[in-house]
Write a protein that holds these residues in place. Structure first.
Motif, short mmCIF file in Angstrom:
data_model
loop_
_atom_site.label_atom_id
_atom_site.label_comp_id
_atom_site.label_asym_id
_atom_site.label_seq_id
_atom_site.Cartn_x
_atom_site.Cartn_y
_atom_site.Cartn_z
N ARG A 1 4.92 -5.39 4.29
CA ARG A 1 5.14 -6.17 3.51
C ARG A 1 4.42 -7.72 3.56
NH1 ARG A 1 10.91 -5.33 4.30
NH2 ARG A 1 11.62 -3.57 2.94
N LYS A 2 4.38 -8.25 4.80
CA LYS A 2 3.39 -9.32 5.23
C LYS A 2 2.03 -9.27 4.89
CE LYS A 2 2.52 -12.61 8.79
NZ LYS A 2 2.32 -12.79 10.34
N GLY A 3 1.58 -7.98 5.23
CA GLY A 3 0.13 -7.61 4.85
C GLY A 3 -0.10 -7.57 3.44
N ALA A 4 0.78 -7.15 2.56
CA ALA A 4 0.97 -6.99 1.20
C ALA A 4 0.76 -8.33 0.57
CB ALA A 4 2.06 -6.28 0.55
N ALA A 5 0.91 -9.42 1.20
CA ALA A 5 0.75 -10.71 0.85
C ALA A 5 -0.49 -11.21 0.59
CB ALA A 5 1.76 -11.90 1.58
N GLY A 6 -1.51 -10.50 1.10
CA GLY A 6 -2.80 -11.00 0.78
C GLY A 6 -3.91 -10.23 1.42
N ASP A 7 -3.54 -9.40 2.34
CA ASP A 7 -4.28 -8.34 2.99
C ASP A 7 -5.02 -7.07 2.05
OD1 ASP A 7 -4.35 -10.17 5.15
OD2 ASP A 7 -3.17 -8.84 6.39
N TYR A 8 -3.87 -6.75 1.41
CA TYR A 8 -4.37 -5.64 0.53
C TYR A 8 -3.23 -5.46 -0.38
CZ TYR A 8 -0.49 -4.24 4.03
OH TYR A 8 0.62 -4.17 4.89
N LEU A 9 -3.59 -4.72 -1.73
CA LEU A 9 -2.51 -4.45 -2.61
C LEU A 9 -1.88 -3.19 -2.33
CD1 LEU A 9 -1.61 -4.98 -5.46
CD2 LEU A 9 -3.79 -3.53 -6.26
N LEU A 10 -0.60 -3.49 -2.12
CA LEU A 10 0.35 -2.06 -1.70
C LEU A 10 1.01 -1.56 -3.08
CD1 LEU A 10 1.62 -0.97 0.68
CD2 LEU A 10 3.47 -2.52 0.54
N HIS A 11 0.70 -0.24 -3.16
CA HIS A 11 1.08 0.65 -4.28
C HIS A 11 2.22 1.38 -4.02
CE1 HIS A 11 -2.95 -0.37 -6.22
NE2 HIS A 11 -3.42 0.23 -4.94
N ALA A 12 2.31 1.80 -2.89
CA ALA A 12 3.69 2.57 -2.35
C ALA A 12 3.69 2.55 -1.00
CB ALA A 12 3.49 4.07 -2.99
N TRP A 13 4.66 2.82 -0.29
CA TRP A 13 4.74 2.87 1.04
C TRP A 13 6.33 3.55 1.47
CZ3 TRP A 13 8.35 -0.15 3.97
CH2 TRP A 13 9.03 -1.07 3.38
N VAL A 14 6.23 4.19 2.65
CA VAL A 14 7.53 4.97 3.12
C VAL A 14 7.54 4.94 4.70
CG1 VAL A 14 7.05 7.34 2.82
CG2 VAL A 14 9.28 6.53 3.14
N VAL A 15 8.51 4.64 5.30
CA VAL A 15 8.62 4.58 6.74
C VAL A 15 9.54 5.99 6.75
CG1 VAL A 15 9.63 3.70 8.68
CG2 VAL A 15 8.61 2.02 7.06
N MET A 16 8.88 6.98 7.78
CA MET A 16 9.42 8.10 8.08
C MET A 16 10.20 8.04 9.35
SD MET A 16 9.34 9.46 5.09
CE MET A 16 9.81 11.45 5.45
N PRO A 17 10.72 8.75 10.01
CA PRO A 17 11.24 8.68 11.54
C PRO A 17 10.18 8.77 12.37
CG PRO A 17 12.76 10.29 10.13
CD PRO A 17 11.55 9.93 9.44
N ASN A 18 8.97 9.49 12.24
CA ASN A 18 7.94 9.51 13.14
C ASN A 18 6.52 9.19 12.81
OD1 ASN A 18 7.81 11.45 11.41
ND2 ASN A 18 7.41 13.23 13.12
N HIS A 19 6.34 8.56 11.32
CA HIS A 19 5.12 8.32 10.79
C HIS A 19 5.49 7.42 9.42
CE1 HIS A 19 6.27 11.91 8.51
NE2 HIS A 19 5.25 11.44 7.51
N VAL A 20 4.40 6.90 8.98
CA VAL A 20 4.37 5.91 7.96
C VAL A 20 3.24 6.30 6.93
CG1 VAL A 20 3.99 3.60 7.27
CG2 VAL A 20 5.32 4.18 9.33
N HIS A 21 3.65 6.44 5.66
CA HIS A 21 2.87 6.53 4.60
C HIS A 21 2.66 5.27 3.98
CE1 HIS A 21 3.02 10.96 4.45
NE2 HIS A 21 4.28 10.87 4.65
N LEU A 22 1.16 4.97 3.57
CA LEU A 22 0.66 3.82 2.77
C LEU A 22 -0.08 4.34 1.70
CD1 LEU A 22 0.19 1.28 5.67
CD2 LEU A 22 2.17 1.20 4.35
N LEU A 23 -0.15 3.70 0.63
CA LEU A 23 -1.11 3.82 -0.41
C LEU A 23 -1.30 2.32 -0.85
CD1 LEU A 23 -2.70 5.43 -2.30
CD2 LEU A 23 -0.78 5.64 -4.07
N LEU A 24 -2.45 2.10 -0.38
CA LEU A 24 -3.01 0.50 -0.60
C LEU A 24 -4.50 0.56 -1.03
CD1 LEU A 24 -4.91 -0.14 2.08
CD2 LEU A 24 -2.48 -0.37 3.17
N THR A 25 -4.85 -0.69 -1.65
CA THR A 25 -6.05 -1.13 -1.54
C THR A 25 -6.39 -2.28 -0.96
OG1 THR A 25 -6.08 -0.09 -4.18
CG2 THR A 25 -7.81 -1.66 -3.65
#
Length: 64
Positions: free
Chosen positions: A29-53
């Motif tokens: 969320r902090k990075g989405a404030a300016g570093d990238y445009l966050l489209h979708a994300w999910v934190v799984m037990p052993n990995h993370v998915h990010l869709l960002l620009t």
């Protein structure tokens, strides 16, 4: 691939711990404030998915 990761029975699953998952979520969320445009994300037990620009001002000169 996602099914294999989701069904993993061995290896670290640190993100299953709520406190650790929250640290990761806060960082996303902090990075989405300016570093990238966050489209979708999910934190799984052993990995993370990010869709960002990435924001163009942060792209290396060899990319932009």
């Amino acid at each position: 691939m996602d099914r294999l990761l989701d069904e993993q029975r061995a290896g670290p699953a640190h993100l299953r711990m709520p406190a650790i998952a929250q640290v990761v979520a806060d960082a996303i969320r902090k990075g989405a404030a300016g570093d990238y445009l966050l489209h979708a994300w999910v934190v799984m037990p052993n990995h993370v998915h990010l869709l960002l620009t990435p924001q163009s001002m942060y792209l290396p000169s060899c990319v932009g």
